[in-house]
Scaffold this motif. Sequence first.
Motif: not given
Length: 370
Positions: A304-305, A310-313, A316-318, A347-350
């Motif tokens: 979800l994060l 890719t959204l402007p501004f 992600g806090s992580e 975009l894919t999390p590892r």
Amino acid sequence: MARAPGPSVRLRLTLSYAGFLMVAGALLLATVWVFLLRYVPDRALLVPSGTHLNGGVFPVRSALLRVFAPRAAAALGFLLVFGLVGGWVLAGRMLAPLTRITHATRTAASGSLSHRIRLPGREDEFRELADAFDTMLARLEAHVAEQRRFAADASHELRTPLAISKALLDVAHADPGHDSEALVDRLRAVNTRAIDLTEALLVLSRADRRSFAREPVDLSLLAEEAAETLVPLAERHGVTLDTAGEVAPASGSPALLLQLTTNLVHNAIVHNLPAGGGVWVRTGVRPAGAVLTVENSGEPLSPLLVSTLTLPFRRGSERVRTDHAGVGLGLAIVKTITDAHGGTLTLTPRRAGGMRVTVELPQPGPRAGG
């Protein structure tokens, strides 16, 4: 555009229907008249009783004409009235969808993009036009909402360094004995961030307009150039930078694609593990076109994060490092440049932490004039 007033479409259709009906009626009556004159024997043409002139009987054909002409004129008059009334009603029913489309267009022109035609009924030309117009309004509404959101976010981001600079200057003005060197250093850092943000906005605007000439580009060379430029940054962060891959030909703007590659490698470096992290840059070719892949180590990220990065501004806090938060446009610029080149961004999390970013660009087409 100013136009001279003219008859409505409904009136023109009505006159067309009535005119066609009159011509058809006239042809029918002419056919009947010719048939009576040529194929009906004279003795079969009975002269109406009482049709005498000076004690004699009218010639047969002349009497027939006297009987036929007024009835034909009455029939044509009836057809004219029927054609005008019926044509007016039919034209109104046929043009009713066009009236709804015109109303929706004027509503949209006044600034209300939420209105939809939603024309009922089976598929035809008017309903196809109405559906296409509804689709256009939906896309336009989403685009305007996105632009407004982006303008609000950009205004907020640009206001922040200005507000910080004003606060620093106010403190220095209130305390003449304040350390001027520290003030200059902080103002320089704030000004640098404002410049970076402005340049990022300019790049984003240029890529979004797609106002660039396409040239043959090798993504592997761009990856090597970006990596060489960012080696000092990787060393400061304790990140190992590994670049490899085969020739990956594409077509587009070399400057924008270099910006895309630099942004990806830069993000992979600064959003990494505190120490001992790694960044892997790979290029290759697939059946659909050239591929650039940038992976980095880091903390585990949720899907979800990742989908919002890719959204402007959107930072992600992580992923934000305290020493380099960035301006929040890195991946937004990457997505815009990718879209402008007709490519896809994934975009894919590892599983081990960090993220994998894949950019796939279509194969270069034949050059103009080649």
